[in-house]
Design an enzyme around this catalytic site. Structure first.
Site, PDB file in Angstrom:
ATOM      1  N   PRO A  60      41.745 -28.252  98.321  1.00  0.00           N
ATOM      2  CA  PRO A  60      42.287 -28.419  99.667  1.00  0.00           C
ATOM      3  C   PRO A  60      43.555 -27.612  99.934  1.00  0.00           C
ATOM      4  CG  PRO A  60      42.669 -30.382  98.335  1.00  0.00           C
ATOM      5  CD  PRO A  60      41.723 -29.527  97.576  1.00  0.00           C
ATOM      6  N   ASN A  61      43.624 -27.101 101.164  1.00  0.00           N
ATOM      7  CA  ASN A  61      44.766 -26.364 101.715  1.00  0.00           C
ATOM      8  C   ASN A  61      44.916 -24.944 101.170  1.00  0.00           C
ATOM      9  OD1 ASN A  61      45.773 -28.553 103.385  1.00  0.00           O
ATOM     10  ND2 ASN A  61      46.445 -29.519 101.484  1.00  0.00           N
ATOM     11  N   ARG A  68      50.904 -20.600 103.961  1.00  0.00           N
ATOM     12  CA  ARG A  68      51.351 -21.922 103.530  1.00  0.00           C
ATOM     13  C   ARG A  68      52.495 -21.803 102.525  1.00  0.00           C
ATOM     14  NH1 ARG A  68      48.277 -25.554  99.014  1.00  0.00           N
ATOM     15  NH2 ARG A  68      49.675 -27.366  99.068  1.00  0.00           N
ATOM     16  N   TYR A  73      53.882 -20.369  97.187  1.00  0.00           N
ATOM     17  CA  TYR A  73      52.540 -19.859  96.910  1.00  0.00           C
ATOM     18  C   TYR A  73      52.378 -18.358  97.154  1.00  0.00           C
ATOM     19  CZ  TYR A  73      51.492 -24.846  96.938  1.00  0.00           C
ATOM     20  OH  TYR A  73      51.492 -26.192  96.672  1.00  0.00           O
ATOM     21  N   ASN A 166      41.048 -24.223  90.828  1.00  0.00           N
ATOM     22  CA  ASN A 166      42.366 -24.678  91.259  1.00  0.00           C
ATOM     23  C   ASN A 166      42.118 -25.918  92.110  1.00  0.00           C
ATOM     24  OD1 ASN A 166      44.841 -25.194  92.425  1.00  0.00           O
ATOM     25  ND2 ASN A 166      45.314 -23.053  92.857  1.00  0.00           N
ATOM     26  N   ALA A 169      45.648 -30.344  95.388  1.00  0.00           N
ATOM     27  CA  ALA A 169      46.111 -31.738  95.382  1.00  0.00           C
ATOM     28  C   ALA A 169      45.157 -32.673  94.649  1.00  0.00           C
ATOM     29  CB  ALA A 169      46.312 -32.220  96.819  1.00  0.00           C
ATOM     30  N   HIS A 172      45.723 -34.261  90.973  1.00  0.00           N
ATOM     31  CA  HIS A 172      46.432 -35.498  90.653  1.00  0.00           C
ATOM     32  C   HIS A 172      45.685 -36.751  91.089  1.00  0.00           C
ATOM     33  CE1 HIS A 172      49.364 -32.304  90.461  1.00  0.00           C
ATOM     34  NE2 HIS A 172      49.268 -32.123  91.770  1.00  0.00           N
ATOM     35  N   ASP A 179      34.715 -35.846  86.708  1.00  0.00           N
ATOM     36  CA  ASP A 179      33.430 -36.320  86.197  1.00  0.00           C
ATOM     37  C   ASP A 179      32.313 -35.319  86.472  1.00  0.00           C
ATOM     38  OD1 ASP A 179      34.582 -38.585  85.205  1.00  0.00           O
ATOM     39  OD2 ASP A 179      33.853 -39.935  86.782  1.00  0.00           O
ATOM     40  N   GLU A 190      41.676 -24.366  84.244  1.00  0.00           N
ATOM     41  CA  GLU A 190      42.424 -24.924  85.374  1.00  0.00           C
ATOM     42  C   GLU A 190      43.553 -23.955  85.735  1.00  0.00           C
ATOM     43  OE1 GLU A 190      45.303 -28.837  86.236  1.00  0.00           O
ATOM     44  OE2 GLU A 190      44.074 -28.718  84.417  1.00  0.00           O
ATOM     45  N   HIS A 192      46.800 -22.987  88.447  1.00  0.00           N
ATOM     46  CA  HIS A 192      47.742 -23.363  89.503  1.00  0.00           C
ATOM     47  C   HIS A 192      48.648 -22.177  89.787  1.00  0.00           C
ATOM     48  CE1 HIS A 192      46.546 -27.565  89.395  1.00  0.00           C
ATOM     49  NE2 HIS A 192      46.606 -27.498  88.071  1.00  0.00           N
ATOM     50  N   ILE A 193      48.844 -21.886  91.054  1.00  0.00           N
ATOM     51  CA  ILE A 193      49.654 -20.737  91.446  1.00  0.00           C
ATOM     52  C   ILE A 193      51.112 -20.954  91.074  1.00  0.00           C
ATOM     53  CG2 ILE A 193      50.462 -19.391  93.429  1.00  0.00           C
ATOM     54  CD1 ILE A 193      47.721 -20.023  94.740  1.00  0.00           C
ATOM     55  N   SER A 194      51.602 -22.152  91.320  1.00  0.00           N
ATOM     56  CA  SER A 194      52.993 -22.474  90.989  1.00  0.00           C
ATOM     57  C   SER A 194      53.056 -23.227  89.666  1.00  0.00           C
ATOM     58  CB  SER A 194      53.616 -23.339  92.092  1.00  0.00           C
ATOM     59  OG  SER A 194      52.986 -24.621  92.125  1.00  0.00           O
ATOM     60  N   ARG A 199      58.249 -28.410  90.014  1.00  0.00           N
ATOM     61  CA  ARG A 199      58.314 -28.678  91.449  1.00  0.00           C
ATOM     62  C   ARG A 199      59.239 -29.841  91.795  1.00  0.00           C
ATOM     63  NH1 ARG A 199      53.475 -26.738  93.976  1.00  0.00           N
ATOM     64  NH2 ARG A 199      54.173 -27.799  95.882  1.00  0.00           N
ATOM     65  N   ARG A 204      53.175 -34.736  90.516  1.00  0.00           N
ATOM     66  CA  ARG A 204      52.493 -33.484  90.172  1.00  0.00           C
ATOM     67  C   ARG A 204      52.428 -33.252  88.658  1.00  0.00           C
ATOM     68  NH1 ARG A 204      51.563 -30.515  94.774  1.00  0.00           N
ATOM     69  NH2 ARG A 204      52.968 -30.904  96.544  1.00  0.00           N
TER      70      ARG A 204
END
Length: 252
Positions: A60-61, A68, A73, A166, A169, A172, A179, A190, A192-194, A199, A204
């Site tokens: 998402p996002n 954003r 990001y 990625n 959200a 978490h 599953d 996995e 993650h950009i940041s 953070r 997180r």
């Protein structure tokens, strides 16, 4: 002593064999045979073009990348990320299947769609909401439609499938996507950009994916996607090389 002309192309002189392969000098005939075997194994490795696929999943996002919170990001858009990864994947003989959704169930369905083999409807008729299976005698010298479908699916099935995800959200919160990854048995990295641990938001710090991931990449910006791609390519190439070398050595 002669020097190798090209290590990359495996061209070398007989006298330089000790340098390349770390062994004592062999007789001319045995060396030539060994050289031919090495060239043959190398050719087999280089000519092998396995069907390799990576599912590139963004949560998402992430469709808003580029606008954003650019301070966190960056300004690279998601289409630009996909374009960069896809172009590099072409060089590595890997097919990229990108997918982004803001909906948990859609991501799960996407994973399932690349795992489940479609069920053949041959021999089944549906009437008024109910289904009945008609039994037909199939000659022993013919292949049924179901068997043909199964063979076609085997031919289409990639040799290697992995996931770069990625979860955003959902990292978490989503036991369901976790599953789904475990149910499909797709190995995944996995991304993650940041650096989520920097953070300053305690929620997180927990991921529902990291303990099952082959690896976790974070804080490298959008380059993290390329790094994950390079990891899978290297892992598959190493596995293929070792397997081919082992097969060749057992057959000689």
């Amino acid at each position: 002593m002669d020097c190798p002309r090209s290590l990359n192309s495996l061209e070398y002189t007989g006298a330089s064999a000790d340098l390349l392969f770390g062994r004592e000098h062999e007789s001319s005939n045995s060396f030539n045979r060994a050289h031919e075997n090495r060239i043959r194994r190398y050719s087999e490795i280089m000519s092998t073009k396995p069907n390799r696929k990576i599912l590139l999943i963004n949560g998402p996002n992430l469709n808003l990348l580029g606008t954003r919170e650019p301070g966190i990001y960056g300004t690279t858009t998601l289409p630009q990320v996909i374009d960069t990864v896809t172009k590099r994947a072409q060089d590595l003989n890997i097919t990229i299947v990108p997918f982004q959704s803001n909906h948990e169930g859609a991501i799960i369905d996407f994973l399932h769609s690349h795992f489940l083999v479609p069920t053949s409807t041959a021999g089944t008729t549906t009437t008024a909401g109910s289904s009945t299976t008609s039994e037909k005698a199939v000659p022993t010298n013919t292949i049924s439609d179901a068997e043909k479908d199964e063979e076609e699916q085997k031919e289409k099935k990639p040799d290697k499938v992995a996931v770069i995800i990625n979860p955003a959200a959902y990292t978490h919160t989503s036991v369901a996507i976790r599953d789904a990854l475990l149910a499909t048995s797709f190995p995944f990295v996995e991304v993650h950009i940041s650096n989520v641990h920097a953070r300053g938001e305690s929620f997180r710090n927990h991921s529902y994916f990291s303990d099952k991931a082959t690896g976790v990449i974070m804080g490298l910006g959008t380059f993290g996607y390329v790094a994950a791609l390079e990891f899978w390519a290297n892992k598959w190439d190493t596995t293929t090389t070792n397997h081919t070398s082992t097969s060749a050595s057992t057959s000689t």
